[in-house]
Design an enzyme around this catalytic site. Structure first.
Site, PDB file in Angstrom:
ATOM      1  N   VAL A 101       0.860  -1.175   0.000  1.00  0.00           N
ATOM      2  CA  VAL A 101       0.000   0.000   0.000  1.00  0.00           C
ATOM      3  C   VAL A 101       0.900   1.230   0.000  1.00  0.00           C
ATOM      4  O   VAL A 101       1.696   1.426   0.931  1.00  0.00           O
ATOM      5  CB  VAL A 101      -0.927   0.017   1.229  1.00  0.00           C
ATOM      6  CG1 VAL A 101      -1.775   1.290   1.247  1.00  0.00           C
ATOM      7  CG2 VAL A 101      -1.817  -1.223   1.245  1.00  0.00           C
ATOM      8  N   GLU A 127      -3.970  -4.436   8.521  1.00  0.00           N
ATOM      9  CA  GLU A 127      -5.116  -4.456   7.624  1.00  0.00           C
ATOM     10  C   GLU A 127      -6.312  -3.878   8.368  1.00  0.00           C
ATOM     11  O   GLU A 127      -6.587  -4.261   9.505  1.00  0.00           O
ATOM     12  CB  GLU A 127      -5.404  -5.900   7.186  1.00  0.00           C
ATOM     13  CG  GLU A 127      -6.484  -6.050   6.147  1.00  0.00           C
ATOM     14  CD  GLU A 127      -6.639  -7.512   5.724  1.00  0.00           C
ATOM     15  OE1 GLU A 127      -6.594  -7.779   4.512  1.00  0.00           O
ATOM     16  OE2 GLU A 127      -6.816  -8.379   6.613  1.00  0.00           O
ATOM     17  N   GLU A 170       3.207  -8.498  13.642  1.00  0.00           N
ATOM     18  CA  GLU A 170       2.837  -8.693  15.043  1.00  0.00           C
ATOM     19  C   GLU A 170       1.565  -9.537  15.186  1.00  0.00           C
ATOM     20  O   GLU A 170       0.792  -9.673  14.253  1.00  0.00           O
ATOM     21  CB  GLU A 170       2.658  -7.338  15.735  1.00  0.00           C
ATOM     22  CG  GLU A 170       3.919  -6.476  15.709  1.00  0.00           C
ATOM     23  CD  GLU A 170       3.798  -5.193  16.518  1.00  0.00           C
ATOM     24  OE1 GLU A 170       2.987  -5.156  17.470  1.00  0.00           O
ATOM     25  OE2 GLU A 170       4.514  -4.225  16.200  1.00  0.00           O
ATOM     26  N   TYR A 171       1.398 -10.092  16.386  1.00  0.00           N
ATOM     27  CA  TYR A 171       0.215 -10.886  16.759  1.00  0.00           C
ATOM     28  C   TYR A 171      -0.002 -12.049  15.794  1.00  0.00           C
ATOM     29  O   TYR A 171      -1.101 -12.276  15.302  1.00  0.00           O
ATOM     30  CB  TYR A 171      -1.027  -9.991  16.845  1.00  0.00           C
ATOM     31  CG  TYR A 171      -0.943  -9.007  17.987  1.00  0.00           C
ATOM     32  CD1 TYR A 171      -1.261  -9.388  19.285  1.00  0.00           C
ATOM     33  CD2 TYR A 171      -0.506  -7.708  17.763  1.00  0.00           C
ATOM     34  CE1 TYR A 171      -1.155  -8.489  20.339  1.00  0.00           C
ATOM     35  CE2 TYR A 171      -0.390  -6.792  18.805  1.00  0.00           C
ATOM     36  CZ  TYR A 171      -0.721  -7.193  20.092  1.00  0.00           C
ATOM     37  OH  TYR A 171      -0.608  -6.308  21.132  1.00  0.00           O
ATOM     38  N   TYR A 235       9.410  -1.441  25.479  1.00  0.00           N
ATOM     39  CA  TYR A 235       8.610  -0.332  25.990  1.00  0.00           C
ATOM     40  C   TYR A 235       7.147  -0.764  25.992  1.00  0.00           C
ATOM     41  O   TYR A 235       6.811  -1.857  25.541  1.00  0.00           O
ATOM     42  CB  TYR A 235       8.791   0.943  25.144  1.00  0.00           C
ATOM     43  CG  TYR A 235       8.833   0.741  23.647  1.00  0.00           C
ATOM     44  CD1 TYR A 235       7.668   0.558  22.907  1.00  0.00           C
ATOM     45  CD2 TYR A 235      10.047   0.718  22.968  1.00  0.00           C
ATOM     46  CE1 TYR A 235       7.706   0.376  21.538  1.00  0.00           C
ATOM     47  CE2 TYR A 235      10.100   0.536  21.596  1.00  0.00           C
ATOM     48  CZ  TYR A 235       8.916   0.371  20.886  1.00  0.00           C
ATOM     49  OH  TYR A 235       8.958   0.175  19.525  1.00  0.00           O
ATOM     50  N   GLU A 236       6.282   0.080  26.521  1.00  0.00           N
ATOM     51  CA  GLU A 236       4.838  -0.148  26.624  1.00  0.00           C
ATOM     52  C   GLU A 236       4.452  -1.089  27.758  1.00  0.00           C
ATOM     53  O   GLU A 236       3.425  -1.765  27.685  1.00  0.00           O
ATOM     54  CB  GLU A 236       4.238  -0.621  25.301  1.00  0.00           C
ATOM     55  CG  GLU A 236       4.173   0.469  24.233  1.00  0.00           C
ATOM     56  CD  GLU A 236       3.133   1.548  24.515  1.00  0.00           C
ATOM     57  OE1 GLU A 236       1.937   1.338  24.249  1.00  0.00           O
ATOM     58  OE2 GLU A 236       3.548   2.616  25.018  1.00  0.00           O
ATOM     59  N   TRP A 358      11.011   4.854  19.256  1.00  0.00           N
ATOM     60  CA  TRP A 358       9.626   5.027  18.808  1.00  0.00           C
ATOM     61  C   TRP A 358       9.091   6.268  19.518  1.00  0.00           C
ATOM     62  O   TRP A 358       8.984   6.260  20.740  1.00  0.00           O
ATOM     63  CB  TRP A 358       8.776   3.805  19.165  1.00  0.00           C
ATOM     64  CG  TRP A 358       7.372   3.976  18.675  1.00  0.00           C
ATOM     65  CD1 TRP A 358       6.303   4.465  19.369  1.00  0.00           C
ATOM     66  CD2 TRP A 358       6.892   3.679  17.361  1.00  0.00           C
ATOM     67  NE1 TRP A 358       5.188   4.509  18.577  1.00  0.00           N
ATOM     68  CE2 TRP A 358       5.520   4.031  17.333  1.00  0.00           C
ATOM     69  CE3 TRP A 358       7.491   3.185  16.196  1.00  0.00           C
ATOM     70  CZ2 TRP A 358       4.735   3.880  16.192  1.00  0.00           C
ATOM     71  CZ3 TRP A 358       6.702   3.028  15.063  1.00  0.00           C
ATOM     72  CH2 TRP A 358       5.346   3.368  15.070  1.00  0.00           C
TER      73      TRP A 358
END
Length: 380
Positions: A101, A127, A170-171, A235-236, A358
């Site tokens: 994209v 997506e 990811e995931y 992080y996070e 980030w």
């Protein structure tokens, strides 16, 4: 050197103590109002860099939500480019047929080149606004789609002058673990003849079999063997939808990185580092509106505005402060000179390849001052 502001101190008295001047301290810390300091605020006192300091790689992702990169982001890119090995515009979404994209980089490529920073083609399995395991699996099961993706990545890298291909899938879930490894191997074999390197983002694991959909699809050892380098997303822990805490507390960061270097050579590992903090409304309850994201500079401005003293959590190695607004208490966790110095010390201790930020939209001038004092930055 770092000085923590005490009650009654001024920039003039602090500068005199360290045999410098107020203008220098205001400039290196990018203080918007040198006449107003916050109790507990950490000031970086400039020092002569060690000529024998380590050389590391640095990377910063650049993300934006408009058609073109905003002026504020471009300003950070131009200012911080000299201290960056890579700038990674985020990101190309991969369709199920393998096509990318498109999105506009604006002037990022030219700005990066002028500062000697290399760029990367970043691909993601996003997506309809979220990471998709079904999209990834469809891609993993379709060799023709993979071939198309590789051709488009190479063409885009040539167009943009990029030197790296960065994968942030990811995931994925355990069911896609071996498929993802095979996918990365094919991608690496496809781009290497074009002189492109491969880097991969990894979720923050502390064991090979750590449960959870975010973790199970990533085989640290196998990916580390394939990739030229990896970015571990350390992080996070404190995140917008969760309870208030430091975004990257030093203990959990250390645990993840120590596991990483036990299965991946340290000279392939980038520590992930946030350039932001969060402002939570108290009392925290699950389902509350998400915490507000803010830069370290914005956090300091808020502390000044609300006359809030900054505290420092020695266990997490992170600053925070509380304030009241419209009858509600808030707590802000963010980053300062002390917290980033603690991360740099860990990076040195573990002899990591470098650090990845980030992301560049959040101004944190002390980070860049301390980075240049402690390290040489590699340019490709």
């Amino acid at each position: 050197m770092i000085h923590v502001v005490k009650s009654g101190e001024s920039l003039f008295t602090i500068a005199r103590r360290y045999d410098t001047n107020s203008a220098t301290l205001a400039a290196v810390n990018e203080l918007p109002d040198p006449d107003v300091l916050v109790v507990g605020q950490a000031l970086y006192i400039p020092q002569t860099p060690d000529p024998d300091r380590r050389t590391i790689e640095t990377n910063a992702y650049a993300e934006w939500y408009t058609a073109e990169p905003p002026a504020s982001l471009m300003n950070e890119i131009r200012k911080r480019g000299p201290e960056l090995t890579y700038i990674m515009p985020f990101a190309y979404e991969v369709r199920r047929n393998g096509s990318l994209v498109p999105f506009s980089w604006g002037d990022i490529g030219e700005a990066a080149a002028r500062q000697g920073a290399s760029t990367a083609i970043v691909i993601v399995n996003i997506e309809e606004g979220g990471f998709s395991d079904t999209l990834a699996e469809a891609l993993f099961d379709d060799p023709a789609a993979q071939d198309r993706m590789i051709r488009e990545i190479i063409a885009m890298a040539k167009e943009k002058g990029a030197k790296d291909v960065h994968v942030d899938f990811e995931y994925l879930g355990r069911e896609n673990r071996e498929k993802y490894t095979a996918f990365l191997r094919k991608l690496k074999n496809g781009i290497s003849p074009e002189g492109l390197t491969l880097s991969v983002a990894l979720p923050p694991k502390t064991s090979a079999e750590q449960p959870g959909k975010w973790y199970e699809g990533h085989d640290y050892a196998a990916i580390g063997n394939i990739a030229d380098f990896v970015v571990v997303m350390t992080y996070e822990w404190g995140y917008s939808g969760g309870p208030p805490m430091a975004v990257s507390p030093i203990g959990p960061v250390r645990d993840v990185l120590e596991f990483a270097v036990s299965v991946i050579p340290a000279n392939k590992v980038h520590m992930g580092q946030n350039l932001y903090g969060y402002d939570w409304t108290l009392p925290y309850k699950q389902g509350n509106p998400p915490a507000r994201t803010l830069s370290p500079q914005a956090a300091l401005a808020l502390a000044r505005e609300r006359n809030a003293a900054i505290q420092y959590d020695e266990t997490a190695q992170a600053p925070f402060f509380n304030y009241w607004l419209d009858g509600k208490e808030h707590v802000v966790w963010f980053e300062d000179a002390r917290s980033i110095k603690a991360k740099f010390d860990l990076l040195n201790e573990l002899k990591l390849r470098g650090i990845s930020y980030w992301h560049l939209a959040f101004p944190f001038p002390q980070n860049w001052q301390i980075l240049s004092q402690m390290f040489h930055v590699k340019k490709l």
